[in-house]
Design a protein around this motif. Sequence first.
Motif, short mmCIF file in Angstrom:
data_model
loop_
_atom_site.label_atom_id
_atom_site.label_comp_id
_atom_site.label_asym_id
_atom_site.label_seq_id
_atom_site.Cartn_x
_atom_site.Cartn_y
_atom_site.Cartn_z
N GLU A 421 0.83 -1.21 0.00
CA GLU A 421 0.00 0.00 0.00
C GLU A 421 0.86 1.26 0.00
O GLU A 421 0.62 2.20 -0.76
CB GLU A 421 -0.93 0.01 1.22
N ALA A 422 1.92 1.23 0.84
CA ALA A 422 2.82 2.39 0.91
C ALA A 422 3.47 2.63 -0.44
O ALA A 422 3.64 3.77 -0.88
CB ALA A 422 3.87 2.17 1.99
N MET A 425 0.93 4.22 -2.73
CA MET A 425 0.72 5.63 -2.36
C MET A 425 1.90 6.49 -2.79
O MET A 425 1.73 7.61 -3.25
CB MET A 425 0.51 5.75 -0.84
N LYS A 426 3.08 5.94 -2.60
CA LYS A 426 4.28 6.68 -3.01
C LYS A 426 4.25 6.91 -4.53
O LYS A 426 4.49 8.01 -5.01
CB LYS A 426 5.53 5.88 -2.58
N ALA A 428 1.67 6.99 -6.48
CA ALA A 428 0.62 7.96 -6.81
C ALA A 428 1.09 9.37 -6.49
O ALA A 428 0.81 10.32 -7.24
CB ALA A 428 -0.66 7.63 -6.05
N SER A 429 1.80 9.50 -5.39
CA SER A 429 2.30 10.82 -5.00
C SER A 429 3.29 11.35 -6.04
O SER A 429 3.21 12.51 -6.44
CB SER A 429 2.98 10.73 -3.62
N HIS B 46 -4.22 10.60 -0.01
CA HIS B 46 -3.04 10.33 0.82
C HIS B 46 -3.29 10.67 2.29
O HIS B 46 -2.97 9.90 3.18
CB HIS B 46 -1.83 11.10 0.29
N TYR B 51 -1.14 8.76 4.72
CA TYR B 51 0.16 9.02 4.11
C TYR B 51 0.40 10.53 3.95
O TYR B 51 0.52 11.05 2.84
CB TYR B 51 0.25 8.30 2.77
N ASP B 54 3.45 11.89 1.93
CA ASP B 54 3.27 11.75 0.48
C ASP B 54 2.29 12.77 -0.09
O ASP B 54 2.22 12.95 -1.32
CB ASP B 54 2.79 10.33 0.14
N LEU B 58 1.81 17.27 -3.28
CA LEU B 58 0.54 17.62 -3.91
C LEU B 58 -0.01 18.93 -3.32
O LEU B 58 -0.57 19.75 -4.05
CB LEU B 58 -0.48 16.49 -3.75
#
Lengths: 504, 250
Positions: A421-422, A425-426, A428-429, B46, B51, B54, B58
């Motif tokens: 998941e991390a 997310m990373k 996507a970031s 996020h 998160y 992260d 954005l």
Amino acid sequence: MSGVSLGLPAVPPRAPEGVGFLRGTEKFPAAARHELANAQLRRNIGKATHTIRAKRLHVTGELPDWEDLRDAGAAIKTDVMSRLPELLEQLEAAVVARGGTVHWAADANEANAIVTDLVRATGSDEVIKVKSMATQEIELNEHLEANGIHAYETDLAELIVQLGHDKPSHILVPAIHRNRSEIREIFLREMADVDPDLDDNPKHLAAAARKFLRHKFMTVPVAISGANFGVAETGTLGVVESEGNGRMCLTMPQTLITVMGIEKVIPTYRDLEVFLQLLPRSSTGERMNPYTSMWTGVTPGDGPQDFHLVLLDNGRTAALADGVGRQALNCIRCSACLNVCPVYERTGGHAYGSTYPGPIGAVLTPQLAGMDGKDDPNSTLPFASSLCGACYDACPVKIDIPSLLVELRHQKVQKSGFGAEAAAMKAASVAMSSAKLFTLAQKAAGLGRVVAGKKGKISKLPPPLSGWTDARDIPAPPAQTFRQWWDSTEGRAAIAAARKDGDR
Amino acid sequence: MRIAMFATCLGDTMFPDAPRATALLLTRLGHEVVFPPGQTCCGQMHVNTGYQPDALPLVENYAENFGDGSIDAIVAPSGSCVGSVRHQHEIVADRYGTPALCGRVETVKAKTYELSELLVDVLGVTDVGANFPHRVTYHPTCHSLRMLGVGDKPLQLLRAVRDIDLVELPAADACCGFGGTFAIKNAETSTAMLADKIRNVADTGAEFCCASDSSCLMHIGGGMSRLQMGTRTIHLAEILAATESMEVTA
């Protein structure tokens, strides 16, 4: 950096593992799955929460100063948390001055040991109890039983839960998940001397419980209570309840032992004015609760002659140490958040695995008992919410539960290792950190059109996204993104036409 | 007014009809709509999933692209994304950003509006001259209703639409069960919530279920598509942008 190490501030201890009900055996999604499959439970809970919800809206709506009362409640509680040690010492001094004895319990083990010793000293092997969340939290009944002391719950719903060898499913209505025919069966099975022809008429069920309890009130010399409020100024303890059974416990026995979470202290007697309006309206939807009992130390010749107050920490100081999370300690246990929560409404209280279910439990439980381990069921609680915000709207002391959930999710992720998941997310970031990369990602998303095929929708994806596609389609991505349209001749022409249209 | 359009990542990529309708509507009302091309996503996913570090790039990207002083207002066709800009960006900036970022976040946040807020509160208009001859029910999304407190502004706008047959949705303010990654992490509970929402939509007999968040519409629409219900989902902006000369392509 200085050469002298001052050391790190000590993290206050969480509630100990292995004792008490602050941790379930399953993660929330798995526990919820079992409960969701129980159609009867969903009907029982749905009906009850909708009824209380409507009543609450009616009685809070009729107070012109309801919002001011909420602000006052929040302000008093915030003040309490900012000077808790001082107020607790004041409470202790006041209780002692009025002939009571105060005990400090760092955790469930200490509290259970203190109470057990106190009961033993009376020579009784039975105690009667007023419904108490704190004693449930520390598993007191079970601890007493293991030491040869039987505790009788006297709150009707608690009694139903106890006789049913069950666990409460709601803060206010512990037997919310049971209907009357189930209750009849429990009584017939568990109560000695019950009329074998007992039907499921609520009046008859209540009469059977009354007969059973009356005998206990007249014979058992020790009572154990919780406390809704403890007034620092006067040393007064207070319990609010609906049936009067609590009042019997608080007045009939010789010895009264009160177990109170340390966050329940309020500064002055006058503060009760605020909470005695907020609590009943928020919890049962009543303007006033039927029985408000208050007692201060010992009064010679009247009521219990031996009074003990056990002040319970059990992770509360740890919660207090969290600048954001401490707000959860403001909770006055009214259960309004449970009754409006769409998640609680479907899963009921057992799925949360804690004495404190629903939205407030999802933030309070992990703070009291921790959520450190990867497989810790408590670590799934902050995610057991769609963040719809209904709980925040309903809370009489304005606890911002959605923000606390988000904060605890952050804390959980901070402690977790780097997993799939991390990584997602990373990624996507990174993809969304610049328009250039984002546009590339949009092109990749456009491949979804190929997956969707002629149907124009995606109905099957691999785990974990299958969680979505098990019940929901995803439309095929459009042929043109917004930014492509905006930059196209067609887009410019459409905007120009709209401008013209507006000029007319 | 010079209004900057925040299309949102989901609107830009998956549901361009909503930002398109927003841009056309505001242009028709006489405003200059600009689209800062460097924009991407607000970072709500996020933050809500835990998160926060992260989300920082954005949040920075949003503040940078919408920080232009010539912009009078920023609009997004999403209560949820506006909620994130308004309530979450400062949390991320305070924790992980520079003081300069915190300042930019404050400035940009104060100018960011959800569509119905912009129309009713800022532009002072409820009748936008739309025409939509269909039976419609409105689902107030949780974040627009509770995080932003838009109240009945979307309904004020819808009531002023010509020829619309607006029908009340039972238990309208109940969450549809989307909740971002909640729909995946707690799929069964989410689905149970969705089932009730869809039943209520069906009971209205509406042709269109309208909301002002494409994410919630994706959830409700995804469930209705699976059940092969005839009811379609539509963004509030699309109804408001519809005039007699326009065809709805939802």
